[in-house]
Design an enzyme around this catalytic site. Structure first.
Site, short mmCIF file in Angstrom:
data_model
loop_
_atom_site.label_atom_id
_atom_site.label_comp_id
_atom_site.label_asym_id
_atom_site.label_seq_id
_atom_site.Cartn_x
_atom_site.Cartn_y
_atom_site.Cartn_z
N ASP A 1 0.82 -1.20 0.00
CA ASP A 1 0.00 0.00 0.00
C ASP A 1 0.86 1.26 0.00
O ASP A 1 1.79 1.40 0.80
CB ASP A 1 -0.91 0.00 1.24
CG ASP A 1 -1.83 1.20 1.30
OD1 ASP A 1 -2.70 1.32 0.42
OD2 ASP A 1 -1.66 2.02 2.23
N GLU B 1 1.63 0.01 -4.84
CA GLU B 1 0.79 1.15 -5.15
C GLU B 1 1.65 2.40 -4.96
O GLU B 1 2.24 2.59 -3.90
CB GLU B 1 -0.42 1.23 -4.22
CG GLU B 1 -1.30 2.45 -4.52
CD GLU B 1 -2.24 2.81 -3.39
OE1 GLU B 1 -3.24 3.49 -3.66
OE2 GLU B 1 -1.96 2.46 -2.22
#
Length: 582
Positions: A246, A283
């Site tokens: 993330d 990401e």
């Protein structure tokens, strides 16, 4: 059984195990570590008493928190978890089709076991990997999972460690790999006990969530080892095949050897040790190809990264939206989409009006394989962070949804779907939380309403994240795929996934070979992948498109179509898509 904990700032540590207290001793070989031997078995409850405290804190490396982040840890016998008799599918990332799902809303029950019962649907769809949103323990019962506070523990309401092990084993038996979303850039605001144990956070850097995770200040060697150990545990102990990292752009790390390099090296070593192909997907909002550059070439060595620019261009082309970050793509959305299909990033050193500066870095499209990037038309972020959590299916016709699927599943990038997308789910996917702390709950509720008030929304229009109804609305409705309009779209998705599997041109990693043509005014776009042609008409009016060659036939079409004539022209109805091949 050996118990150990890193607590470098404390003068005394004791182990509380099943209501018995044992003094712990400093480890002479490891600075800041404390150890103790005590009889324990699977399920034994334990915690640590720091500096004479009377209330035990859970183990930072605990695998199970039966009562949540503020309760005691429980011993987990890893050997007793579900047997992993079925080997992991060895589908390389280049050939993958990912499917992102949230365990808590994928089914009405919201558990690993309930999700396992739906794996047949995913196998029939043809996806290769299930990408689970975060499953580590967080405060409350329901949430997205990005407020996790125990990176080694599995959220108990989902089914705990045993439930995750059963799910992974069942996925492998069904021929599906499993990817897990993990969060290293912050921990949640409630139930976080790490600061009591040591310098897990630092004021050297500040993030949107407060003090940064300590990746480069004093004590950061152990903090890095803690996070890397957690990542390896998911892969090793549960049979997970890859991790989605993330928001790596939010990792505050000023060291010469970055955390991401250390992590990727450790994962590569585990892959070599186990003989299993393992991968990391980042990401990142930097639009920086160096994110997936090999370690040998000076990069962190991650295997792929999400491509939001592709999403934004496609979204603008489909919807005409131009607010916030969509403004950069909205002036000529088909041109923006064409650029991302051939050059990956729209922002590759170009001006970003949303950011008020230039942004991004060019991708060497002649040397960088397309499977370094993941493409998608919808994700948890791009739906759930909208005011109402509305999917594309809330505003687009089935034909335009079919166009979105065609571009995503036949485009050059590793495609990813978001749960329910494949049948045009009408259920929203909204932002929901379950914070037990009333002050935190109100802060989240009022903060979200303030955020969207700046964009013209009334407070009463924004769903209350703390209202259980918000989570309930976000659960998939599994009766929908049986309805004709949804079943037709589902069949289209299955057809496109099958074409990707059976036509090597659709998995060709050569970005330089992709050719795109478009007409901004008439709203059509075509692209070529080897011998395969794809055409989408986003206009309500029919169009005639010159494909540039004859001898192709219709492989799949949203509306019934004749094969192109000798002149190589295709007559495409409004809001429809076609895939053609030799």
């Amino acid at each position: 059984m050996q118990f150990e904990v890193w607590a470098p700032l404390t003068g005394r540590v004791a182990l509380r195990l099943d209501d018995v207290t044992y003094d712990m001793a400093r480890d002479p070989d490891r600075d800041g570590w404390w150890t103790a031997q005590a009889p324990a078995g699977d399920g034994s409850r334990y915690g640590f008493l720091l500096d004479g405290a009377t209330v035990a804190r859970p183990d930072p490396r605990g695998r199970r928190l039966p009562d949540g982040p503020d309760g005691l840890s429980a011993v987990v016998d890893l050997d007793a978890l579900a047997p992993r008799s079925a080997p992991s599918p060895r589908v390389p990332l280049q050939d993958a089709v990912l499917y992102e799902l949230h365990v808590g809303t994928f089914t009405p029950e919201g558990t690993f076991d309930a999700a396992t019962a739906r794996l047949g649907h995913l196998a029939a769809l043809g996806v290769t990997h299930v990408e689970l949103m975060p499953v580590c323990s967080f405060s409350g019962r329901h949430g997205w999972g990005y407020d996790g506070v125990a990176p080694w523990a599995v959220h108990e309401p989902y089914g705990g460690p045993a439930g995750l092990a059963r799910f992974t084993a069942a996925a492998h038996a069904a021929g599906l790999g499993v990817v897990l979303d993990v969060v290293h850039n912050h921990l949640g605001p409630s139930g976080n006990h790490l600061p009591a144990f040591g310098p897990y956070f630092t004021d050297t850097h500040h993030t949107p969530w407060g003090a940064a995770v300590n990746l480069d200040a004093p004590g950061s060697d152990e903090v890095r080892a803690y996070l890397i150990g957690s990542a390896l545990a998911w892969l090793r102990d549960y049979g997970i095949d890859g991790l989605r990292l993330d928001a790596v752009h939010a990792l505050a790390d000023g060291r010469a050897l970055t955390f991401l390099e250390e992590l990727s090296a450790a994962v590569d070593a585990l892959a070599a040790e186990t003989g299993r192909p393992l991968f990391l997907i980042a990401e990142s909002d930097r639009c920086d190809p160096r994110t997936t550059t090999s370690r040998a070439a000076g990069g962190p060595g991650l295997q792929a990264q999400w491509n939001d620019d592709f999403h934004h261009a496609l979204h603008c082309a489909l919807t005409g939206e131009s607010q916030a970050y969509y403004a950069d793509f909205a002036e000529a959305p088909l041109a923006a989409l064409a650029k991302t299909l051939t050059r990956v990033f729209f922002h590759d050193g170009t001006w970003s009006s949303f950011r008020g500066r230039t942004h991004g870095r060019p991708v060497d499209h002649r040397r960088t394989p397309a499977h370094r990037f993941v493409g998608y038309s919808q994700t948890h972020d791009q739906i759930g962070n909208r005011a109402l959590g509305d999917r594309l299916s809330a505003s687009l016709s089935p034909g335009l949804l079919a166009c979105a699927a065609a571009v995503t599943l036949t485009g050059p990038f590793v495609p990813m779907l978001f749960m329910g997308e494949e049948w045009g789910a009408r259920t929203p996917w909204q932002y929901f939380t379950d914070h037990p702390d009333p002050e935190l709950a109100e802060a989240v509720r009022s903060g979200r309403r303030r955020e969207f008030a700046a964009h013209g929304w009334k407070a009463e229009e924004i769903p209350d994240p703390q209202d259980p109804a918000t989570r309930d609305r976000s659960r998939l409705d599994w009766s929908e795929p049986e309805q004709p309009v949804h079943a037709r779209l589902l069949d289209w998705y299955r057809t496109l996934v099958a074409l990707r599997r059976t036509h090597p041109d659709l998995r060709d990693p050569d970005l330089a070979a992709v050719r795109v043509a478009h007409d901004e005014e008439r709203r059509w776009l075509t692209f070529r992948r080897g011998e395969v042609r794809v055409a989408v008409n986003l206009s309500a009016e029919p169009v005639t498109i010159a494909l540039g060659r004859n001898g192709v036939r219709v492989l799949a079409s949203w509306e019934p179509l004749e094969h192109p004539g000798p002149d190589g022209r295709i007559h495409l109805p409004g809001e429809s898509a076609v895939v053609l091949g030799p």
